[in-house]
Design a protein around this motif. Structure first.
Motif, PDB file in Angstrom:
ATOM      1  N   MET A   1       0.848  -1.194   0.000  1.00  0.00           N
ATOM      2  CA  MET A   1       0.000   0.000   0.000  1.00  0.00           C
ATOM      3  C   MET A   1       0.888   1.249   0.000  1.00  0.00           C
ATOM      4  SD  MET A   1      -3.006   1.077   2.701  1.00  0.00           S
ATOM      5  CE  MET A   1      -3.969  -0.376   2.342  1.00  0.00           C
ATOM      6  N   ASP A   2       0.580   2.217  -0.889  1.00  0.00           N
ATOM      7  CA  ASP A   2       1.438   3.396  -0.980  1.00  0.00           C
ATOM      8  C   ASP A   2       1.203   4.344   0.196  1.00  0.00           C
ATOM      9  OD1 ASP A   2      -0.517   5.573  -1.665  1.00  0.00           O
ATOM     10  OD2 ASP A   2      -0.870   4.309  -3.400  1.00  0.00           O
ATOM     11  N   GLN A   3       2.183   5.219   0.428  1.00  0.00           N
ATOM     12  CA  GLN A   3       2.174   6.075   1.607  1.00  0.00           C
ATOM     13  C   GLN A   3       0.991   7.037   1.618  1.00  0.00           C
ATOM     14  OE1 GLN A   3       4.194   5.750   4.320  1.00  0.00           O
ATOM     15  NE2 GLN A   3       2.727   7.216   5.187  1.00  0.00           N
ATOM     16  N   LYS A   4       0.562   7.499   0.443  1.00  0.00           N
ATOM     17  CA  LYS A   4      -0.567   8.428   0.390  1.00  0.00           C
ATOM     18  C   LYS A   4      -1.844   7.766   0.909  1.00  0.00           C
ATOM     19  CE  LYS A   4      -0.540  12.059  -1.158  1.00  0.00           C
ATOM     20  NZ  LYS A   4      -0.336  13.387  -0.529  1.00  0.00           N
ATOM     21  N   LYS A   5      -2.063   6.506   0.528  1.00  0.00           N
ATOM     22  CA  LYS A   5      -3.244   5.782   1.000  1.00  0.00           C
ATOM     23  C   LYS A   5      -3.156   5.556   2.515  1.00  0.00           C
ATOM     24  CE  LYS A   5      -5.332   2.682  -1.564  1.00  0.00           C
ATOM     25  NZ  LYS A   5      -5.660   1.510  -2.410  1.00  0.00           N
ATOM     26  N   ILE A   6      -1.960   5.241   2.999  1.00  0.00           N
ATOM     27  CA  ILE A   6      -1.773   5.040   4.439  1.00  0.00           C
ATOM     28  C   ILE A   6      -2.085   6.328   5.196  1.00  0.00           C
ATOM     29  CG2 ILE A   6      -0.042   4.601   6.231  1.00  0.00           C
ATOM     30  CD1 ILE A   6       1.303   2.667   4.242  1.00  0.00           C
ATOM     31  N   THR A   7      -1.628   7.464   4.660  1.00  0.00           N
ATOM     32  CA  THR A   7      -1.903   8.762   5.297  1.00  0.00           C
ATOM     33  C   THR A   7      -3.406   9.024   5.374  1.00  0.00           C
ATOM     34  OG1 THR A   7       0.200   9.668   4.518  1.00  0.00           O
ATOM     35  CG2 THR A   7      -1.501  11.258   5.148  1.00  0.00           C
ATOM     36  N   ILE A   8      -4.117   8.746   4.290  1.00  0.00           N
ATOM     37  CA  ILE A   8      -5.570   8.942   4.275  1.00  0.00           C
ATOM     38  C   ILE A   8      -6.231   8.027   5.304  1.00  0.00           C
ATOM     39  CG2 ILE A   8      -7.671   8.678   2.902  1.00  0.00           C
ATOM     40  CD1 ILE A   8      -5.964   9.440   0.428  1.00  0.00           C
ATOM     41  N   ILE A   9      -5.811   6.769   5.359  1.00  0.00           N
ATOM     42  CA  ILE A   9      -6.380   5.811   6.318  1.00  0.00           C
ATOM     43  C   ILE A   9      -6.154   6.274   7.748  1.00  0.00           C
ATOM     44  CG2 ILE A   9      -5.977   3.517   7.317  1.00  0.00           C
ATOM     45  CD1 ILE A   9      -5.729   2.437   4.463  1.00  0.00           C
ATOM     46  N   GLU A  10      -4.930   6.683   8.053  1.00  0.00           N
ATOM     47  CA  GLU A  10      -4.602   7.047   9.433  1.00  0.00           C
ATOM     48  C   GLU A  10      -5.327   8.318   9.876  1.00  0.00           C
ATOM     49  OE1 GLU A  10      -0.324   7.040   9.453  1.00  0.00           O
ATOM     50  OE2 GLU A  10      -0.245   4.871   9.836  1.00  0.00           O
ATOM     51  N   ASN A  11      -5.549   9.242   8.953  1.00  0.00           N
ATOM     52  CA  ASN A  11      -6.312  10.449   9.292  1.00  0.00           C
ATOM     53  C   ASN A  11      -7.803  10.147   9.374  1.00  0.00           C
ATOM     54  OD1 ASN A  11      -4.621  13.065   9.418  1.00  0.00           O
ATOM     55  ND2 ASN A  11      -3.762  11.993   7.659  1.00  0.00           N
ATOM     56  N   ALA A  12      -8.279   9.288   8.483  1.00  0.00           N
ATOM     57  CA  ALA A  12      -9.699   8.939   8.476  1.00  0.00           C
ATOM     58  C   ALA A  12     -10.108   8.248   9.768  1.00  0.00           C
ATOM     59  CB  ALA A  12     -10.014   8.046   7.277  1.00  0.00           C
ATOM     60  N   ILE A  13      -9.266   7.358  10.272  1.00  0.00           N
ATOM     61  CA  ILE A  13      -9.651   6.599  11.462  1.00  0.00           C
ATOM     62  C   ILE A  13      -9.798   7.512  12.673  1.00  0.00           C
ATOM     63  CG2 ILE A  13      -7.298   5.991  12.168  1.00  0.00           C
ATOM     64  CD1 ILE A  13     -10.506   3.890  12.450  1.00  0.00           C
ATOM     65  N   LYS A  14      -8.990   8.579  12.727  1.00  0.00           N
ATOM     66  CA  LYS A  14      -9.123   9.537  13.832  1.00  0.00           C
ATOM     67  C   LYS A  14     -10.460  10.267  13.757  1.00  0.00           C
ATOM     68  CE  LYS A  14      -4.118  10.260  14.113  1.00  0.00           C
ATOM     69  NZ  LYS A  14      -3.000  11.201  13.866  1.00  0.00           N
ATOM     70  N   LEU A  15     -10.864  10.625  12.547  1.00  0.00           N
ATOM     71  CA  LEU A  15     -12.167  11.282  12.382  1.00  0.00           C
ATOM     72  C   LEU A  15     -13.313  10.320  12.673  1.00  0.00           C
ATOM     73  CD1 LEU A  15     -11.483  13.314   9.112  1.00  0.00           C
ATOM     74  CD2 LEU A  15     -11.814  14.252  11.415  1.00  0.00           C
ATOM     75  N   PHE A  16     -13.184   9.069  12.230  1.00  0.00           N
ATOM     76  CA  PHE A  16     -14.228   8.073  12.480  1.00  0.00           C
ATOM     77  C   PHE A  16     -14.400   7.840  13.981  1.00  0.00           C
ATOM     78  CE2 PHE A  16     -13.267   5.839   8.167  1.00  0.00           C
ATOM     79  CZ  PHE A  16     -13.956   6.837   7.503  1.00  0.00           C
ATOM     80  N   ALA A  17     -13.277   7.787  14.704  1.00  0.00           N
ATOM     81  CA  ALA A  17     -13.339   7.558  16.147  1.00  0.00           C
ATOM     82  C   ALA A  17     -13.989   8.730  16.866  1.00  0.00           C
ATOM     83  CB  ALA A  17     -11.924   7.326  16.690  1.00  0.00           C
ATOM     84  N   LYS A  18     -13.740   9.943  16.340  1.00  0.00           N
ATOM     85  CA  LYS A  18     -14.264  11.155  16.984  1.00  0.00           C
ATOM     86  C   LYS A  18     -15.721  11.417  16.620  1.00  0.00           C
ATOM     87  CE  LYS A  18     -11.394  14.513  16.852  1.00  0.00           C
ATOM     88  NZ  LYS A  18     -10.579  15.653  16.327  1.00  0.00           N
TER      89      LYS A  18
END
Length: 281
Positions: A1-18
């Protein structure tokens, strides 16, 4: 998985949790990542697909760390304790991911995600079952599936305390404590002659064939790591025979079981031997 997708995933999960999965928009995810909405769709066709890849990403991270320990020349108990510790660490590190799953009541569990969740469960059953066999031996085979289920429930309760109640514990000490609890469970079955409810025949009915083939991929990865790290010629020869056999379209079960018997002579590789035997069932 490329770094851009990982960045989107890691930011998305913080928003989903909040905010929750449903309440978080693609635009908000894009803003959090500093990209345009169009750029988001270059990487993920939909928010649902992002959710699926999010599950896959974190599952693969955990599997990679656990498999690294599997290939290490440790005694079965020590190896299991280390893998429990790594599992707890990974879960605690990605606390937002767990919180999202607990709090979110409207996650769109479509067929793809539902199949993935089931696959994770089946892998977990196999993982614990193989380790318990390696630690306690074939004489305890009739208990290991039920013990696997009990251990997973025990671990989940501890993880809930860490994640949801935010208690601070020493992960290594907790892993050792869980190992002792497993001893009590296995001793209880033997002492009281209790018959397990969850038998091997039941598990054969519910674990699909494709999970077995995914288990083979894990086994091959572990064998390759052993090949890189080991100097004992007998083990190296055994690993080479196994890898060569698995390259064939129709591998021979007798050869796999024979090689597993050689690995079992080395206590640190009993876990791998157990996985090989499970694969040949």
């Amino acid at each position: 998985m490329d770094q851009k997708k990982i960045t989107i995933i890691e930011n998305a999960i913080k928003l989903f949790a909040k905010k929750g999965f449903i309440s978080t928009s693609v635009q908000e995810i894009a803003n959090e990542c500093g990209i345009s909405k169009g750029a988001f769709y270059l990487h993920f066709k939909s928010k649902d697909l992002l959710l699926y890849e999010l599950f896959e990403y974190y599952w693969q991270r955990m599997q990679q760390r656990v498999n690294e320990i599997t290939s290490e020349p440790m005694q079965p108990r020590e190896k299991f304790v280390h893998q429990l510790k790594v599992t707890i660490e990974e879960v605690a590190t990605h606390r937002e991911f767990i919180i999202m799953q607990v709090r979110e009541q409207a996650i769109p569990f479509n067929d793809t995600i539902e199949t993935f969740i089931k696959r994770m469960r089946y892998h977990s059953y196999l993982f614990y079952k193989n380790h318990l066999l390696a630690i306690y031996g074939e004489a305890k085979r009739s208990y290991v599936w039920e013990a696997s289920s009990i251990v997973q429930g025990l671990l989940k309760n501890y993880i809930d305390l860490i994640i949801l109640d935010n208690i601070a514990v020493d992960y290594h000490k907790l892993a050792l404590a869980i190992m002792r609890r497993v001893d009590y469970i296995m001793e209880g079955f033997e002492k009281h002659g209790d018959q397990p409810v969850i038998s091997e025949s039941i598990m054969r009915q519910i674990i699909p064939e494709n999970v077995k083939y995914e288990q083979l991929e894990d086994i091959v990865d572990i064998l390759k790591k052993i090949q890189e790290q080991e100097s004992d010629q007998e083990i190296l020869d055994t690993v080479e025979v196994l890898l060569e056999e698995f390259r064939k379209e129709d591998y021979r079960q007798a050869v796999i079981k024979g090689m597993a018997s050689i690995l079992e002579k080395h206590e640190e590789y009993m876990g791998v031997a157990s996985q090989l035997r499970s694969y040949c069932i």
